[in-house]
Motif scaffolding. Structure first.
Motif, PDB file in Angstrom:
ATOM      1  N   GLU A 183       0.820  -1.210   0.000  1.00  0.00           N
ATOM      2  CA  GLU A 183       0.000   0.000   0.000  1.00  0.00           C
ATOM      3  C   GLU A 183       0.856   1.263   0.000  1.00  0.00           C
ATOM      4  N   ILE A 184       2.042   1.179   0.598  1.00  0.00           N
ATOM      5  CA  ILE A 184       2.948   2.330   0.586  1.00  0.00           C
ATOM      6  C   ILE A 184       3.554   2.489  -0.808  1.00  0.00           C
ATOM      7  N   MET A 185       3.897   1.376  -1.442  1.00  0.00           N
ATOM      8  CA  MET A 185       4.402   1.456  -2.808  1.00  0.00           C
ATOM      9  C   MET A 185       3.365   2.086  -3.729  1.00  0.00           C
ATOM     10  N   ARG A 186       2.110   1.784  -3.517  1.00  0.00           N
ATOM     11  CA  ARG A 186       1.067   2.405  -4.339  1.00  0.00           C
ATOM     12  C   ARG A 186       1.019   3.909  -4.111  1.00  0.00           C
ATOM     13  N   SER A 187       1.183   4.330  -2.858  1.00  0.00           N
ATOM     14  CA  SER A 187       1.138   5.774  -2.590  1.00  0.00           C
ATOM     15  C   SER A 187       2.311   6.489  -3.257  1.00  0.00           C
ATOM     16  N   TYR A 188       3.444   5.788  -3.437  1.00  0.00           N
ATOM     17  CA  TYR A 188       4.597   6.365  -4.111  1.00  0.00           C
ATOM     18  C   TYR A 188       4.417   6.405  -5.626  1.00  0.00           C
ATOM     19  N   THR A 189       3.830   5.359  -6.196  1.00  0.00           N
ATOM     20  CA  THR A 189       3.872   5.194  -7.653  1.00  0.00           C
ATOM     21  C   THR A 189       2.596   5.589  -8.390  1.00  0.00           C
ATOM     22  N   GLU A 190       1.447   5.589  -7.725  1.00  0.00           N
ATOM     23  CA  GLU A 190       0.196   5.873  -8.435  1.00  0.00           C
ATOM     24  C   GLU A 190       0.089   7.309  -8.947  1.00  0.00           C
ATOM     25  N   PRO A 191       0.513   8.327  -8.189  1.00  0.00           N
ATOM     26  CA  PRO A 191       0.366   9.687  -8.725  1.00  0.00           C
ATOM     27  C   PRO A 191       1.068   9.884 -10.066  1.00  0.00           C
ATOM     28  N   LEU A 192       2.252   9.332 -10.225  1.00  0.00           N
ATOM     29  CA  LEU A 192       2.990   9.468 -11.472  1.00  0.00           C
ATOM     30  C   LEU A 192       2.258   8.776 -12.616  1.00  0.00           C
ATOM     31  N   ARG A 193       1.589   7.707 -12.292  1.00  0.00           N
ATOM     32  CA  ARG A 193       0.876   6.941 -13.314  1.00  0.00           C
ATOM     33  C   ARG A 193      -0.463   7.572 -13.677  1.00  0.00           C
ATOM     34  N   ARG A 194      -1.127   8.183 -12.711  1.00  0.00           N
ATOM     35  CA  ARG A 194      -2.518   8.590 -12.909  1.00  0.00           C
ATOM     36  C   ARG A 194      -2.747  10.082 -13.100  1.00  0.00           C
ATOM     37  N   ILE A 195      -1.789  10.931 -12.711  1.00  0.00           N
ATOM     38  CA  ILE A 195      -2.039  12.377 -12.717  1.00  0.00           C
ATOM     39  C   ILE A 195      -1.081  13.047 -13.701  1.00  0.00           C
ATOM     40  N   SER A 196      -1.625  13.595 -14.772  1.00  0.00           N
ATOM     41  CA  SER A 196      -0.782  14.170 -15.822  1.00  0.00           C
ATOM     42  C   SER A 196       0.048  15.338 -15.300  1.00  0.00           C
ATOM     43  N   GLY A 197      -0.528  16.143 -14.400  1.00  0.00           N
ATOM     44  CA  GLY A 197       0.218  17.262 -13.842  1.00  0.00           C
ATOM     45  C   GLY A 197       1.416  16.823 -13.026  1.00  0.00           C
ATOM     46  N   VAL A 198       1.308  15.680 -12.362  1.00  0.00           N
ATOM     47  CA  VAL A 198       2.440  15.135 -11.613  1.00  0.00           C
ATOM     48  C   VAL A 198       3.532  14.686 -12.580  1.00  0.00           C
ATOM     49  N   ARG A 199       3.140  14.065 -13.686  1.00  0.00           N
ATOM     50  CA  ARG A 199       4.129  13.681 -14.692  1.00  0.00           C
ATOM     51  C   ARG A 199       4.824  14.915 -15.270  1.00  0.00           C
ATOM     52  N   ARG A 200       4.063  15.997 -15.493  1.00  0.00           N
ATOM     53  CA  ARG A 200       4.671  17.235 -15.974  1.00  0.00           C
ATOM     54  C   ARG A 200       5.680  17.772 -14.959  1.00  0.00           C
ATOM     55  N   ASP A 201       5.306  17.769 -13.674  1.00  0.00           N
ATOM     56  CA  ASP A 201       6.226  18.219 -12.624  1.00  0.00           C
ATOM     57  C   ASP A 201       7.493  17.378 -12.598  1.00  0.00           C
ATOM     58  N   PHE A 202       7.305  16.057 -12.706  1.00  0.00           N
ATOM     59  CA  PHE A 202       8.461  15.158 -12.613  1.00  0.00           C
ATOM     60  C   PHE A 202       9.399  15.365 -13.798  1.00  0.00           C
ATOM     61  N   ALA A 203       8.839  15.570 -14.981  1.00  0.00           N
ATOM     62  CA  ALA A 203       9.675  15.830 -16.155  1.00  0.00           C
ATOM     63  C   ALA A 203      10.505  17.092 -15.951  1.00  0.00           C
ATOM     64  N   ALA A 204       9.879  18.143 -15.417  1.00  0.00           N
ATOM     65  CA  ALA A 204      10.614  19.383 -15.148  1.00  0.00           C
ATOM     66  C   ALA A 204      11.694  19.152 -14.092  1.00  0.00           C
ATOM     67  N   LEU A 205      11.385  18.334 -13.104  1.00  0.00           N
ATOM     68  CA  LEU A 205      12.340  18.038 -12.035  1.00  0.00           C
ATOM     69  C   LEU A 205      13.579  17.335 -12.570  1.00  0.00           C
ATOM     70  N   VAL A 206      13.391  16.256 -13.336  1.00  0.00           N
ATOM     71  CA  VAL A 206      14.561  15.500 -13.785  1.00  0.00           C
ATOM     72  C   VAL A 206      15.384  16.291 -14.797  1.00  0.00           C
ATOM     73  N   ARG A 207      14.729  17.153 -15.573  1.00  0.00           N
ATOM     74  CA  ARG A 207      15.494  18.000 -16.496  1.00  0.00           C
ATOM     75  C   ARG A 207      16.371  18.994 -15.739  1.00  0.00           C
ATOM     76  N   ALA A 208      15.980  19.332 -14.519  1.00  0.00           N
ATOM     77  CA  ALA A 208      16.709  20.341 -13.737  1.00  0.00           C
ATOM     78  C   ALA A 208      17.796  19.742 -12.850  1.00  0.00           C
ATOM     79  N   ILE A 209      17.897  18.424 -12.774  1.00  0.00           N
ATOM     80  CA  ILE A 209      18.890  17.794 -11.899  1.00  0.00           C
ATOM     81  C   ILE A 209      20.290  17.990 -12.478  1.00  0.00           C
ATOM     82  N   SER A 210      21.199  18.491 -11.659  1.00  0.00           N
ATOM     83  CA  SER A 210      22.587  18.680 -12.084  1.00  0.00           C
ATOM     84  C   SER A 210      23.494  18.702 -10.868  1.00  0.00           C
ATOM     85  N   THR A 211      24.653  18.067 -10.992  1.00  0.00           N
ATOM     86  CA  THR A 211      25.601  18.063  -9.876  1.00  0.00           C
ATOM     87  C   THR A 211      26.173  19.449  -9.604  1.00  0.00           C
TER      88      THR A 211
END
Length: 290
Positions: A183-211
């Motif tokens: 049930e905890i794994m679902r709470s971690y993974t479902e938003p990315l799968r089900r909510i388009s705005g969360v996927r948009r946020d995540f895409a912006a996040l990973v594009r901004a990652i830099s050492t």
């Protein structure tokens, strides 16, 4: 979003970048928790009950891929943009002398807060986290590639539905010695799968990652003079190697370093009681000095 009732009642802070949901339990000195990517406040569900009898435990769902409410278009998802978001959250709740406790990607954000926005912090606790040139760790570097394109992000989100994929080293498999409840794994993974705005946020996040951001944050730690506890895992999988714990301890003027055994980087999953005990001992031994 986090589903764990032991984190307390659900609230919402409306910030300039968008809404942040959080749970709150207990009273006293405020402890604010930070988690990593594709995770939420549930990371801290077994730690908060150990601390809420003495402290005000505030556990947000930061917009790192497992949140329910998307941020506004144009949100700054760089490390320092996220640090500014944390600082605004602390200001919105009127918090001072905050104990900032962080894990995983949240630890990198906490370092940036300490370097750029220390005014509301009283103490800092870092558990295994990104730092220096280890951002993202090698086993999950592929998230930056997959998360950049709509098709890659869709495939990533859908693949995390499978418990077999979840336990692979390229997913959550290296993070714990013990399985994370379904049930905890679902709470971690479902938003990315089900909510388009969360996927948009995540895409912006990973594009901004830099050492370059983690390296800059680390240089700024020399000016953070508040007491800091670093609790690292002697984990055999070398997700966050122990040399980074020593480097952080050397970078911070007032740091104490502790190690935990029989745990992966998610010490909150494998050793929550031991971690909470170290945090409580640290807070009692190093009272906040304004």
């Amino acid at each position: 979003m986090a589903i764990s009732a032991q984190l307390g009642d659900l609230h919402r802070a409306d910030l300039s970048a968008g809404p942040v949901e959080y749970r709150e339990e207990g009273s006293g000195t405020p402890i604010v928790f930070l988690h990593g990517i594709i995770a939420n406040g549930d990371v801290w569900r077994n730690v908060v009950p150990e601390l809420a009898g003495r402290y005000r435990c505030i556990t947000p769902d930061w917009p790192l891929g497992a949140h329910r409410l998307p941020m506004r278009d144009g949100t700054d998802f760089t490390l320092f943009g996220l640090a500014a978001l944390v600082d605004e959250f602390l200001e919105a709740l009127g918090l001072r002398d905050v104990v900032l406790v962080a894990n995983d990607t949240g630890g990198a954000i906490a370092q940036a807060v300490a370097a750029r926005h220390p005014q509301r912090l009283g103490r800092l606790v870092l558990t295994p986290c990104d730092a220096f040139d280890n951002f993202l760790p090698l086993p999950i570097k592929h998230l930056q590639l997959l998360g950049r394109t709509p098709i890659g992000l869709y495939l990533l989100a859908q693949s995390l539905r499978s418990p077999l994929i979840q336990r692979l080293p390229i997913a959550f498999g290296r993070l714990t010695e013990r399985s994370i409840p379904a049930e905890i794994m679902r709470s971690y993974t479902e938003p990315l799968r089900r909510i388009s705005g969360v996927r948009r946020d995540f895409a912006a996040l990973v594009r901004a990652i830099s050492t370059r951001f983690t390296e800059e944050a680390a240089r700024g730690l020399a000016s953070f003079s508040r007491p800091t506890l670093i609790v690292w895992a002697r984990e055999r999988r070398r997700f966050f190697p122990v040399q980074y714990a020593h480097r952080l301890a050397d970078a911070l003027p007032d740091a104490r370093l502790e190690f935990l055994d029989d745990t992966g980087p998610f010490v909150t999953e494998d050793q929550p009681v031991a971690l909470a005990g170290l945090i409580q001992e640290f807070l009692q031994a190093s009272p906040c000095t304004p």
